[in-house]
Design a protein around this motif. Structure first.
Motif, PDB file in Angstrom:
ATOM      1  N   TYR A  43       0.827  -1.209   0.000  1.00 44.81           N
ATOM      2  CA  TYR A  43       0.000   0.000   0.000  1.00 44.81           C
ATOM      3  C   TYR A  43       0.859   1.257   0.000  1.00 44.81           C
ATOM      4  O   TYR A  43       0.530   2.251  -0.658  1.00 44.81           O
ATOM      5  CB  TYR A  43      -0.920  -0.002   1.222  1.00 44.81           C
ATOM      6  CG  TYR A  43      -2.151  -0.862   1.033  1.00 44.81           C
ATOM      7  CD1 TYR A  43      -3.308  -0.336   0.485  1.00 44.81           C
ATOM      8  CD2 TYR A  43      -2.142  -2.203   1.392  1.00 44.81           C
ATOM      9  CE1 TYR A  43      -4.434  -1.109   0.300  1.00 44.81           C
ATOM     10  CE2 TYR A  43      -3.267  -3.000   1.214  1.00 44.81           C
ATOM     11  CZ  TYR A  43      -4.410  -2.443   0.667  1.00 44.81           C
ATOM     12  OH  TYR A  43      -5.522  -3.220   0.483  1.00 44.81           O
ATOM     13  N   LEU A  44       1.972   1.215   0.750  1.00 43.37           N
ATOM     14  CA  LEU A  44       2.865   2.371   0.775  1.00 43.37           C
ATOM     15  C   LEU A  44       3.463   2.615  -0.601  1.00 43.37           C
ATOM     16  O   LEU A  44       3.517   3.752  -1.079  1.00 43.37           O
ATOM     17  CB  LEU A  44       3.977   2.138   1.804  1.00 43.37           C
ATOM     18  CG  LEU A  44       5.046   3.230   1.895  1.00 43.37           C
ATOM     19  CD1 LEU A  44       4.425   4.550   2.334  1.00 43.37           C
ATOM     20  CD2 LEU A  44       6.151   2.811   2.864  1.00 43.37           C
ATOM     21  N   ASN A  55       3.027  13.976 -10.068  1.00 44.04           N
ATOM     22  CA  ASN A  55       3.914  15.124  -9.857  1.00 44.04           C
ATOM     23  C   ASN A  55       3.580  15.882  -8.574  1.00 44.04           C
ATOM     24  O   ASN A  55       3.372  17.097  -8.578  1.00 44.04           O
ATOM     25  CB  ASN A  55       3.861  16.071 -11.062  1.00 44.04           C
ATOM     26  CG  ASN A  55       4.408  15.432 -12.323  1.00 44.04           C
ATOM     27  OD1 ASN A  55       5.454  14.795 -12.287  1.00 44.04           O
ATOM     28  ND2 ASN A  55       3.692  15.590 -13.425  1.00 44.04           N
ATOM     29  N   LYS A  56       3.536  15.150  -7.457  1.00 43.28           N
ATOM     30  CA  LYS A  56       3.300  15.749  -6.143  1.00 43.28           C
ATOM     31  C   LYS A  56       4.526  15.489  -5.268  1.00 43.28           C
ATOM     32  O   LYS A  56       4.498  14.644  -4.356  1.00 43.28           O
ATOM     33  CB  LYS A  56       2.037  15.172  -5.510  1.00 43.28           C
ATOM     34  CG  LYS A  56       0.760  15.484  -6.287  1.00 43.28           C
ATOM     35  CD  LYS A  56      -0.469  14.943  -5.583  1.00 43.28           C
ATOM     36  CE  LYS A  56      -1.746  15.234  -6.356  1.00 43.28           C
ATOM     37  NZ  LYS A  56      -2.055  16.657  -6.448  1.00 43.28           N
ATOM     38  N   PRO A  57       5.639  16.184  -5.539  1.00 44.79           N
ATOM     39  CA  PRO A  57       6.890  15.904  -4.819  1.00 44.79           C
ATOM     40  C   PRO A  57       6.826  16.187  -3.326  1.00 44.79           C
ATOM     41  O   PRO A  57       7.456  15.492  -2.537  1.00 44.79           O
ATOM     42  CB  PRO A  57       7.907  16.820  -5.518  1.00 44.79           C
ATOM     43  CG  PRO A  57       7.093  17.907  -6.129  1.00 44.79           C
ATOM     44  CD  PRO A  57       5.787  17.276  -6.511  1.00 44.79           C
ATOM     45  N   THR A  63       5.431  11.852   2.857  1.00 46.55           N
ATOM     46  CA  THR A  63       5.048  10.463   3.122  1.00 46.55           C
ATOM     47  C   THR A  63       6.279   9.601   3.361  1.00 46.55           C
ATOM     48  O   THR A  63       6.331   8.808   4.306  1.00 46.55           O
ATOM     49  CB  THR A  63       4.250   9.890   1.935  1.00 46.55           C
ATOM     50  OG1 THR A  63       3.109  10.715   1.690  1.00 46.55           O
ATOM     51  CG2 THR A  63       3.783   8.467   2.238  1.00 46.55           C
ATOM     52  N   ARG A  64       7.287   9.753   2.504  1.00 52.85           N
ATOM     53  CA  ARG A  64       8.515   8.971   2.639  1.00 52.85           C
ATOM     54  C   ARG A  64       9.243   9.279   3.936  1.00 52.85           C
ATOM     55  O   ARG A  64       9.666   8.383   4.679  1.00 52.85           O
ATOM     56  CB  ARG A  64       9.420   9.250   1.440  1.00 52.85           C
ATOM     57  CG  ARG A  64      10.773   8.590   1.484  1.00 52.85           C
ATOM     58  CD  ARG A  64      10.692   7.090   1.334  1.00 52.85           C
ATOM     59  NE  ARG A  64      10.486   6.717  -0.050  1.00 52.85           N
ATOM     60  CZ  ARG A  64      10.390   5.459  -0.460  1.00 52.85           C
ATOM     61  NH1 ARG A  64      10.463   4.470   0.417  1.00 52.85           N
ATOM     62  NH2 ARG A  64      10.208   5.177  -1.740  1.00 52.85           N
ATOM     63  N   ILE A  65       9.395  10.568   4.242  1.00 49.95           N
ATOM     64  CA  ILE A  65      10.100  10.975   5.459  1.00 49.95           C
ATOM     65  C   ILE A  65       9.310  10.572   6.690  1.00 49.95           C
ATOM     66  O   ILE A  65       9.876  10.098   7.686  1.00 49.95           O
ATOM     67  CB  ILE A  65      10.359  12.494   5.450  1.00 49.95           C
ATOM     68  CG1 ILE A  65      11.340  12.849   4.325  1.00 49.95           C
ATOM     69  CG2 ILE A  65      10.901  12.968   6.792  1.00 49.95           C
ATOM     70  CD1 ILE A  65      11.486  14.341   4.077  1.00 49.95           C
ATOM     71  N   GLY A  66       7.972  10.753   6.635  1.00 51.65           N
ATOM     72  CA  GLY A  66       7.124  10.372   7.762  1.00 51.65           C
ATOM     73  C   GLY A  66       7.247   8.891   8.096  1.00 51.65           C
ATOM     74  O   GLY A  66       7.338   8.500   9.266  1.00 51.65           O
ATOM     75  N   TYR A 106      -5.925   6.710   2.487  1.00 53.27           N
ATOM     76  CA  TYR A 106      -6.317   8.123   2.477  1.00 53.27           C
ATOM     77  C   TYR A 106      -5.722   8.835   1.261  1.00 53.27           C
ATOM     78  O   TYR A 106      -6.401   9.618   0.585  1.00 53.27           O
ATOM     79  CB  TYR A 106      -5.845   8.791   3.771  1.00 53.27           C
ATOM     80  CG  TYR A 106      -6.116  10.290   3.818  1.00 53.27           C
ATOM     81  CD1 TYR A 106      -7.417  10.773   3.945  1.00 53.27           C
ATOM     82  CD2 TYR A 106      -5.066  11.199   3.743  1.00 53.27           C
ATOM     83  CE1 TYR A 106      -7.662  12.137   3.980  1.00 53.27           C
ATOM     84  CE2 TYR A 106      -5.303  12.562   3.788  1.00 53.27           C
ATOM     85  CZ  TYR A 106      -6.605  13.029   3.903  1.00 53.27           C
ATOM     86  OH  TYR A 106      -6.844  14.380   3.939  1.00 53.27           O
ATOM     87  N   VAL A 107      -4.439   8.537   0.975  1.00 58.57           N
ATOM     88  CA  VAL A 107      -3.790   9.123  -0.201  1.00 58.57           C
ATOM     89  C   VAL A 107      -4.508   8.692  -1.473  1.00 58.57           C
ATOM     90  O   VAL A 107      -4.749   9.498  -2.386  1.00 58.57           O
ATOM     91  CB  VAL A 107      -2.304   8.712  -0.260  1.00 58.57           C
ATOM     92  CG1 VAL A 107      -1.677   9.124  -1.601  1.00 58.57           C
ATOM     93  CG2 VAL A 107      -1.533   9.355   0.881  1.00 58.57           C
ATOM     94  N   LEU A 108      -4.878   7.424  -1.548  1.00 51.67           N
ATOM     95  CA  LEU A 108      -5.575   6.906  -2.722  1.00 51.67           C
ATOM     96  C   LEU A 108      -6.931   7.581  -2.898  1.00 51.67           C
ATOM     97  O   LEU A 108      -7.372   7.840  -4.012  1.00 51.67           O
ATOM     98  CB  LEU A 108      -5.760   5.392  -2.600  1.00 51.67           C
ATOM     99  CG  LEU A 108      -4.475   4.551  -2.706  1.00 51.67           C
ATOM    100  CD1 LEU A 108      -4.778   3.098  -2.373  1.00 51.67           C
ATOM    101  CD2 LEU A 108      -3.883   4.657  -4.097  1.00 51.67           C
TER     102      LEU A 108
END
Length: 334
Positions: A43-44, A55-57, A63-66, A106-108
């Protein structure tokens, strides 16, 4: 698909839990942990991929850092404060992955890629595209992990520790490969779709430049690895310097292989990619069995070199058939 495959793997591991526990020297009571972690990782990965393709850097980075911060915090808490040893690291990883399942959903939902209604056409397309990737993933895991089993069996745990140290240093190159590929893929696909000859030439030049950078970086890392090992590692690990250049060579070929794999992903030829990876995995097993008794831990790295070289040649050949690119016309004027 991820839920179904997770349940399938869970059933297989439950049936063969005793054999797997003995083979990997891993407690039977903890075999569930990698399954849950892998389920959350799916899922991640999907949510990060969608953020990347859209294109949402900033969202991608957060998300990656969290996830990394949560994983680090949980690992420190369970290992250092509760003194759970390796179990704390495993449990922290499972919790971090579990937490990100609702976060990924939630992101999806924000990207409108998740809906309550079921589209059988999309489901069929997903199966056709994704099902062939299952052998590809299995083959990749085999190539990555089988050398450890052979080293521990033929040479012993001390040699495995030395090999693991060299492998960890060589992973610096792998991080470069992964980072570039994640940035390159969303740039690549729309440009292939555009179909302009000038754009195709640019793609080819970027690809060749990337290969050169990989080789140069591998050489530099190989040169500085010896003093690094002697300064920061114990004397018992100095032998790792002998295997690092071989491992770096295998990672260079791995980077070239996944680069051409991107063109197979674009053409939806995931079955070809799986065939390449599976044959490479079988080759890797056979060569580990032969080369490790002959050359020690260097033999394991040599087996990976041969495996990834085959995968690179295979994917390069079929990617040129599926996606027409001017690989031999980089100086052509448009």
């Amino acid at each position: 698909l991820s839920t179904i495959s997770t349940l399938l793997v869970f059933g297989i591991i439950t049936i063969f839990s005793g054999t797997l526990s003995e083979l990997f020297s891993f407690p039977k009571s903890w075999l569930w942990a990698p399954i849950i972690a892998s389920f959350g990782q799916t899922y991640l990965a999907v949510s990060l991929g969608l953020l990347q393709m859209n294109n949402k850097p900033i969202s991608y980075g957060l998300t990656r850092i969290g996830h990394s911060l949560l994983l680090a915090a949980l690992t420190v808490y369970f290992v250092l404060y509760l003194d759970w040893n390796w179990e704390g690291a495993v449990f922290g990883h499972v919790l971090a992955m579990t937490f990100f399942i609702p976060a990924a959903l939630y992101v999806l939902s924000l990207t409108k890629y998740i809906k309550l209604n079921v589209s059988y056409d999309y489901a069929l397309q997903a199966i056709k595209y994704g099902a062939p990737l299952i052998p590809h993933v299995i083959g990749t895991v085999v190539i990555t992990m089988i050398d450890r089993i052979f080293i521990s069996h033929f040479i012993g745990m001390e040699a495995l520790g030395i090999y693991g140290s060299g492998y960890q240093i060589s992973l610096i190159l792998f991080l470069l490969i992964t980072s570039f590929n994640q940035a390159f893929t969303p740039w690549l696909f729309p440009r292939i779709k555009a179909g302009k000859e000038k754009t195709k030439l640019k793609i080819v030049k970027v690809t060749y430049a990337y290969f050169v950078i990989l080789m140069v970086f591998a050489i530099l890392l190989s040169l500085i690895s010896a003093p690094f090992v002697r300064i920061y590692l114990d004397e018992s690990y100095f032998a790792a310097t002998e295997v690092i250049p071989w491992l770096l060579c295998s990672f260079v070929l791995h980077g070239m292989y996944i680069m051409f794999g991107n063109f197979l992903y674009y053409s939806k030829s995931t079955g070809i990619l799986s065939i390449a990876t599976l044959i490479a995995a079988i080759t890797n097993i056979f060569l580990n069995w032969i080369l490790i008794p002959l050359n020690g831990i260097i033999g394991a790295a040599q087996a990976s070199i041969f495996a990834f070289f085959f995968a690179f040649i295979f994917t390069w050949y079929f990617s040129t058939k599926k996606v027409k690119m001017p690989w031999f016309s980089i100086y052509k004027r448009v």
